[in-house]
Design an enzyme around this catalytic site. Structure first.
Site, PDB file in Angstrom:
ATOM      1  N   THR A  49       0.840  -1.487  -0.192  1.00  0.00           N
ATOM      2  CA  THR A  49      -0.319   0.537  -0.136  1.00  0.00           C
ATOM      3  C   THR A  49       1.226   1.373   0.135  1.00  0.00           C
ATOM      4  OG1 THR A  49      -0.249   1.004   2.146  1.00  0.00           O
ATOM      5  CG2 THR A  49      -1.784  -1.258   1.466  1.00  0.00           C
ATOM      6  N   CYS A  50       0.382   2.466  -0.041  1.00  0.00           N
ATOM      7  CA  CYS A  50       0.752   3.454   0.439  1.00  0.00           C
ATOM      8  C   CYS A  50       1.882   3.664   1.374  1.00  0.00           C
ATOM      9  CB  CYS A  50       0.264   4.929  -0.050  1.00  0.00           C
ATOM     10  SG  CYS A  50      -0.725   5.094   1.113  1.00  0.00           S
ATOM     11  N   ASN A  51       1.816   3.325   2.285  1.00  0.00           N
ATOM     12  CA  ASN A  51       2.193   2.958   3.774  1.00  0.00           C
ATOM     13  C   ASN A  51       3.218   1.504   3.896  1.00  0.00           C
ATOM     14  OD1 ASN A  51       1.007   5.998   4.671  1.00  0.00           O
ATOM     15  ND2 ASN A  51      -0.525   4.823   5.277  1.00  0.00           N
ATOM     16  N   ARG A  52       2.859   0.803   3.532  1.00  0.00           N
ATOM     17  CA  ARG A  52       3.551  -0.140   3.281  1.00  0.00           C
ATOM     18  C   ARG A  52       3.650  -1.470   2.410  1.00  0.00           C
ATOM     19  NH1 ARG A  52       1.484  -2.269   8.038  1.00  0.00           N
ATOM     20  NH2 ARG A  52       0.382  -0.418   8.786  1.00  0.00           N
ATOM     21  N   GLU A 114      -7.930   4.328  10.143  1.00  0.00           N
ATOM     22  CA  GLU A 114      -8.583   4.823   8.393  1.00  0.00           C
ATOM     23  C   GLU A 114      -9.236   3.719   7.886  1.00  0.00           C
ATOM     24  OE1 GLU A 114      -7.162   3.195   5.671  1.00  0.00           O
ATOM     25  OE2 GLU A 114      -4.849   2.718   6.150  1.00  0.00           O
ATOM     26  N   GLN A 116      -9.553   2.332   4.378  1.00  0.00           N
ATOM     27  CA  GLN A 116      -8.808   2.267   3.860  1.00  0.00           C
ATOM     28  C   GLN A 116      -8.185   0.333   3.428  1.00  0.00           C
ATOM     29  OE1 GLN A 116      -8.399   5.266   3.395  1.00  0.00           O
ATOM     30  NE2 GLN A 116      -7.754   6.513   1.657  1.00  0.00           N
ATOM     31  N   GLY A 189      -5.193  11.002 -11.488  1.00  0.00           N
ATOM     32  CA  GLY A 189      -5.422   9.552 -11.414  1.00  0.00           C
ATOM     33  C   GLY A 189      -7.186   9.342 -11.628  1.00  0.00           C
ATOM     34  N   ALA A 190      -7.706   7.901 -11.609  1.00  0.00           N
ATOM     35  CA  ALA A 190      -8.856   7.554 -11.203  1.00  0.00           C
ATOM     36  C   ALA A 190      -9.312   6.164 -10.558  1.00  0.00           C
ATOM     37  CB  ALA A 190      -9.507   7.482 -12.748  1.00  0.00           C
ATOM     38  N   ALA A 192      -9.187   4.040  -6.592  1.00  0.00           N
ATOM     39  CA  ALA A 192      -9.809   4.607  -5.625  1.00  0.00           C
ATOM     40  C   ALA A 192      -9.598   5.528  -4.685  1.00  0.00           C
ATOM     41  CB  ALA A 192      -9.635   2.844  -4.588  1.00  0.00           C
TER      42      ALA A 192
END
Length: 430
Positions: A49-52, A114, A116, A189-190, A192
């Site tokens: 993900t963006c964090n891991r 969060e 997501q 971007g489109a 999620a």
């Protein structure tokens, strides 16, 4: 078969390294296949993900697998292991289980609670299922983790009022712009993340909203949903020239918004326009960091958001409630696994007892030859009942002992005492 995880997250590693280690959807099948090629790795799931970036595995040998997974990550990304080994963490068995439950529950996120991450865990598991890289061990673990994540949100207030990364980023942007109401916004971007950002912008009263995407049809669909308009990706500079805020979230392999593009946009902006705020939610980055050197623009990426996010941990009471839930679920999961180790032994013990019963009846066949059908049924019932009664206490006690942390010793003792050798395939090597 033990569970083992190797990973890096926003706490352990800088964003630049997370970018380099990221495994996007396109590369994930290759990564999963490569992991299963390792000698000591038998199941694998990659959560990126963006964090891991985390690699969950079911392994046959700890020390062998630990080195294999690290070297695999290095080879996959063309890196020298020494460049990032110090940023990695690894957890084995109980700590690995607890860590995944913590991730799924949203407690290990940059923004605690969060929404997501649970979907991302579910999606990573589904991708591994599609590639057939999961078996009984990780399937049971991830199914349980998803349930833990759902319980955390339904039984506690962990998600109530707690922002997602998108919300926190937009809060920072709103501070720079003196509010979002009436502001012109561009979504690059489109996917999620862009959809979440667009909805949040609409809820915040943003004015004109434009979606720029590589696939125009996808961008147009999101624009219709948000009541905006769509443009091709090559028109980003022109839209930036008119925008107050841009949110970039394409999940592409390289920055979509370059410093040259932003410089071009700034040159086109009218003198009465204020600061251009760029919110980069991508990993890898969607906006080149060199943009920070340009005048008239503020860039907020995930690294820049950390100072805000680290102080936004949500109500501590709810976090502690979730941690208590995770502790209970971890203990229950491990207990269930230990009990399951006894199943092949119990099956083998029952099979052995039935063999002995049938053998003794066969030996007595001459003496039983004169029995009628009703009498034979009575003998069958008596001998089966005797076997069941003799096995009942060892099975109940064995199940209780097998659930202990040292339960393997009791399972081994039971096999040794009765000379049991479970059939191949009965033992799932947990």
């Amino acid at each position: 078969m033990p569970v083992f995880v190797v990973g890096a997250n926003f706490r352990s590693a800088p964003l630049e390294l997370l970018e380099r280690l990221a495994v996007d959807a396109e590369r994930r099948p290759k990564a999963l296949a490569g992991l299963l090629d390792q000698e000591h790795v038998h199941e694998a799931v990659v959560v990126s993900t963006c964090n891991r970036v985390e690699v969950y595995t079911a392994i046959s040998r700890f020390h062998g697998a630990a080195g294999e997974v690290r070297r695999f990550l290095a080879d996959l990304h063309g890196l020298d292991l020494s460049e990032f080994a110090g940023y990695l963490y690894d957890y084995y068995e109980e700590r690995a289980v607890q860590h995944l439950f913590t991730v799924a529950a949203g407690v290990d996120s940059m923004v605690v609670g969060e929404a997501q991450i649970l979907g991302q865990v579910r999606e990573a598991f589904a991708a591994a299922q599609a590639e057939r890289s999961v078996g009984p061990v990780l399937s049971a673990l991830f199914n349980r983790a998803i349930k833990v994540g759902r319980r955390a949100r339904s039984e506690t207030g962990i998600g109530a009022g707690m922002a997602s990364t998108v919300t926190v980023g937009l809060r920072v942007a709103a501070g720079q712009l003196d509010g979002l109401a009436g502001r012109r916004a561009l979504l690059v971007g489109a996917g999620a993340m862009a959809r979440l950002a667009g909805r949040a912008l609409r809820a915040g009263g943003a004015g004109e909203l434009v979606v720029a995407n590589r696939t125009l049809a996808t961008g147009a669909a999101l624009a219709r949903e948000l009541g905006g308009r769509a443009v091709p990706l090559d028109q980003v500079a022109g839209e930036l020239a008119r925008a107050d805020l841009a949110v970039a979230a394409t999940a592409g392999p390289a920055p979509t918004v370059t410093a040259a593009t932003v410089a071009d946009a700034l040159a086109r902006r009218s003198s009465d326009m204020g600061t251009l705020v760029l919110l980069d939610l991508g990993v890898p980055r969607d906006v080149e960091p060199e943009v920070r050197g340009l005048g008239g623009v503020v860039l907020a990426d995930l690294d820049a958001l950390r100072a805000v996010l680290e102080t936004d941990e949500g109500p501590r009471r709810e976090v502690e409630r979730v941690r208590s839930l995770i502790a209970r679920e971890t203990a229950a999961y491990l207990r269930d696994r230990r009990e399951a180790r006894l199943t092949p032994t119990i099956r083998a013990l029952r099979d052995r007892a039935e063999e002995v019963r049938l053998l003794e009846l066969a030996k007595a066949s001459t003496r039983l030859a004169g029995l009628d059908a009703q009498q034979r049924a009575a003998v069958e019932a008596v001998t089966r009942g005797l076997v069941n009664k003799l096995l009942h206490d060892p099975m109940v006690r064995g199940k209780s002992l097998a659930a202990r942390p040292d339960g393997d010793l009791y399972v081994a003792a039971l096999r040794e005492l009765y000379g049991l050798d479970p059939r191949p395939g009965d033992d799932d090597r947990r």
